[in-house]
Design a protein around this motif. Structure first.
Motif, PDB file in Angstrom:
ATOM      1  N   HIS A  53       0.831  -1.209   0.000  1.00  0.00           N
ATOM      2  CA  HIS A  53       0.000   0.000   0.000  1.00  0.00           C
ATOM      3  C   HIS A  53       0.869   1.264   0.000  1.00  0.00           C
ATOM      4  O   HIS A  53       0.549   2.250  -0.666  1.00  0.00           O
ATOM      5  CB  HIS A  53      -0.926  -0.042   1.225  1.00  0.00           C
ATOM      6  CG  HIS A  53      -1.436   1.297   1.651  1.00  0.00           C
ATOM      7  ND1 HIS A  53      -2.431   1.969   0.971  1.00  0.00           N
ATOM      8  CD2 HIS A  53      -1.063   2.106   2.677  1.00  0.00           C
ATOM      9  CE1 HIS A  53      -2.655   3.129   1.574  1.00  0.00           C
ATOM     10  NE2 HIS A  53      -1.844   3.250   2.609  1.00  0.00           N
ATOM     11  N   HIS A 145       4.073   9.664   4.419  1.00  0.00           N
ATOM     12  CA  HIS A 145       3.113   8.556   4.497  1.00  0.00           C
ATOM     13  C   HIS A 145       3.852   7.242   4.760  1.00  0.00           C
ATOM     14  O   HIS A 145       3.428   6.429   5.576  1.00  0.00           O
ATOM     15  CB  HIS A 145       2.329   8.510   3.172  1.00  0.00           C
ATOM     16  CG  HIS A 145       1.397   7.352   3.056  1.00  0.00           C
ATOM     17  ND1 HIS A 145       1.710   6.227   2.332  1.00  0.00           N
ATOM     18  CD2 HIS A 145       0.154   7.130   3.584  1.00  0.00           C
ATOM     19  CE1 HIS A 145       0.686   5.367   2.404  1.00  0.00           C
ATOM     20  NE2 HIS A 145      -0.257   5.899   3.163  1.00  0.00           N
ATOM     21  N   HIS A 149       3.556   4.740   8.084  1.00  0.00           N
ATOM     22  CA  HIS A 149       3.304   3.287   8.058  1.00  0.00           C
ATOM     23  C   HIS A 149       4.447   2.523   8.719  1.00  0.00           C
ATOM     24  O   HIS A 149       4.206   1.499   9.366  1.00  0.00           O
ATOM     25  CB  HIS A 149       3.058   2.816   6.633  1.00  0.00           C
ATOM     26  CG  HIS A 149       1.635   3.008   6.204  1.00  0.00           C
ATOM     27  ND1 HIS A 149       0.620   2.162   6.587  1.00  0.00           N
ATOM     28  CD2 HIS A 149       1.044   3.989   5.476  1.00  0.00           C
ATOM     29  CE1 HIS A 149      -0.535   2.593   6.089  1.00  0.00           C
ATOM     30  NE2 HIS A 149      -0.302   3.703   5.410  1.00  0.00           N
ATOM     31  N   TYR A 396      -4.788  14.715  -0.800  1.00  0.00           N
ATOM     32  CA  TYR A 396      -5.055  13.413  -0.180  1.00  0.00           C
ATOM     33  C   TYR A 396      -6.249  13.616   0.766  1.00  0.00           C
ATOM     34  O   TYR A 396      -6.108  13.849   1.952  1.00  0.00           O
ATOM     35  CB  TYR A 396      -3.782  12.967   0.555  1.00  0.00           C
ATOM     36  CG  TYR A 396      -3.865  11.704   1.369  1.00  0.00           C
ATOM     37  CD1 TYR A 396      -4.820  10.718   1.133  1.00  0.00           C
ATOM     38  CD2 TYR A 396      -2.949  11.464   2.382  1.00  0.00           C
ATOM     39  CE1 TYR A 396      -4.867   9.562   1.879  1.00  0.00           C
ATOM     40  CE2 TYR A 396      -2.980  10.307   3.140  1.00  0.00           C
ATOM     41  CZ  TYR A 396      -3.953   9.375   2.883  1.00  0.00           C
ATOM     42  OH  TYR A 396      -3.997   8.229   3.643  1.00  0.00           O
TER      43      TYR A 396
HETATM   44 FE   LIG Z   1      -1.813   4.743   4.169  1.00  0.00          FE
END
Ligand SMILES: [Fe+2]
Length: 446
Positions: A53, A145, A149, A396
């Motif tokens: 992802h 991002h 994560h 986003y």
């Molecule tokens: Fe994400």
């Protein structure tokens, strides 16, 4: 409209992206395909999904959104939009997807990163999207991002009981004085809350700086320690209804708990705590961690204290005493000033692989002498996560707006947060029942 650009050059952004990817993959290097799928839990993602992802997100913004390229497929028969788009693929269905193997997933991720770097290095064009956001914005968005994560994967490793991935001894254990530092007095006044337009990359939920009025308050110079929280637990804090809000008590009864997650009894009034795959005795001078908002709130009521609001937290972190009585022309980016974090100032970047004592790192104090506002442990605030006045979602769109209303704001980052992500303005947000986050608290006087 204010245009947000990255503070980094193209070559800096590329080397950050490469470093971030190496860190991400290192965090799963010891896990086989089975563990990379893992148990279906509301608070984790299957790791084979999560790492892909991150690459999908990078490709989406840099190659598809900005350049109009077709999607790179993880395998000829697999549509990445149906696998890795977090807005389209419901969380609890991610375990049912035909996810490629770990080896195939890493190959897919490499193809994307190589292509992003190749296209970025071509340069020569001033790439912007329809909203005016340029390439550097999207490179930094993808970078941060990925950092978020990576931090989430450290929660997952703790949740499922993997080792800590540190190859170093715990080098920042602080064995100095453990006496309490007491409260700092903040005189209050007008304050500019939020991101200012000269501060480089700014998330939509920090936009924009606006004036608020903060009453004088006293805030603890240190985060609540494990020893302090154990006093609350040993005083039957989890069984005394009067210490909990109605919602908090409902959570406590539903979860049927009487101590923090990852704690277990080690004899009368003694506790052990699971740190990744190892049990250790409580470390009295380290911050309490893995407590949720309800637990933080109940602790405060027991201690006759309260959580700071996010405006109070940010004021304690970013104002200088002279800047409090009048609207300051600018704020500090970090508690100690505008220079970037260093190991002496803040426990970030996985450096210690764990928390350090709450009174360590005095070089990182704010102007008011408040310690470790940045790094070590995320701090719950009293504030509901919501938009600042005039909020407009960034490109986003799913980053902030879907979570307004039922999340609480956390501030400051933790030992696993990357130093390029965190600063005084940064707002994190989680639901109040989350206990897997590296989150603790700091308190204010009533
Ligand atoms: Fe994400």
């Amino acid at each position: 409209m204010k245009i947000i650009r990255s503070q980094y050059s193209t070559s800096q952004l590329i080397s950050h992206l490469q470093e971030a990817r190496a860190r991400l993959l290192d965090l799963v290097a010891d896990l086989d395909d089975g563990r990379m799928t893992g148990e279906r839990l509301a608070i984790v993602n299957p790791l084979r999904w999560e790492i892909a992802h991150v690459a999908f997100f990078q490709e989406f913004w840099l190659l598809r959104h900005l350049r109009g390229f077709d999607a790179i497929r993880p395998a000829p028969h697999l549509d990445p939009d149906k696998l890795y788009d977090s807005a389209r693929v419901a969380h609890d269905t991610r375990w049912d997807l035909p996810l490629p193997s770990k080896r195939e997933t890493i190959a897919y991720m490499s193809r994307i990163l190589d292509r992003v770097i190749e296209e970025t290095l071509k340069g020569g064009r001033d790439l912007r999207d329809a909203g005016g956001y340029d390439e550097s914005y999207f490179l930094e968005l993808a970078l941060l991002h990925e950092d978020m994560h990576s931090e989430a994967i450290t929660y997952t490793r703790q949740t499922i009981g993997c080792g800590d991935r540190s190859r170093r001894p715990h080098m920042f254990r602080f064995d100095g004085e453990t006496d309490r530092l007491g409260d700092a007095q903040i005189p209050g006044g007008k304050f500019i809350l939020g991101g200012e337009d000269d501060s480089g990359f700014v998330f939509d939920n920090e936009q924009w700086a606006h004036e608020v009025f903060v009453k004088p308050f006293s805030i603890s110079r240190t985060a609540v320690t494990q020893a302090e929280f154990a006093e609350f637990v040993n005083d039957a804090g989890y069984r005394r209804r009067e210490l909990w809000s109605a919602e908090g008590w409902r959570w406590r009864e539903g979860a049927d708990v009487d101590h923090p997650v990852y704690w277990r009894s080690a004899g009368e009034d003694k506790w052990e705590r699971r740190v990744f795959d190892q049990w250790v005795l409580l470390e009295p001078d380290l911050p309490v961690i893995h407590v949720n908002w309800y637990e933080a709130e109940a602790y405060c009521r027991w201690a006759k204290r309260r959580l700071p609001t996010e405006a109070e937290w940010e004021m304690a972190a970013s104002c200088e005493p002279a800047g409090v009585v009048v609207v300051a022309p600018r704020k500090r980016k970090y508690p100690w000033g505008d220079d970037p974090p260093t190991p002496e100032r803040a426990n970030l970047d996985w450096r210690a692989a764990r928390c350090v004592a709450v009174n360590a790192l005095p070089a990182g104090d704010s102007a008011f002498g408040v310690r470790q506002l940045i790094g070590n442990v995320w701090e719950w605030t009293a504030t509901d996560f919501g938009p600042y006045p005039g909020f407009a979602a960034g490109p986003y769109k799913e980053y902030s707006a879907p979570w307004f209303g039922d999340h609480k704001v956390l501030r400051g980052g933790c030992w696993a947060t990357r130093s390029r992500l965190i600063r005084n303005n940064y707002r994190n947000f989680y639901k109040p029942d989350r206990r897997d986050v590296w989150a603790g608290l700091r308190t204010c006087a009533l």
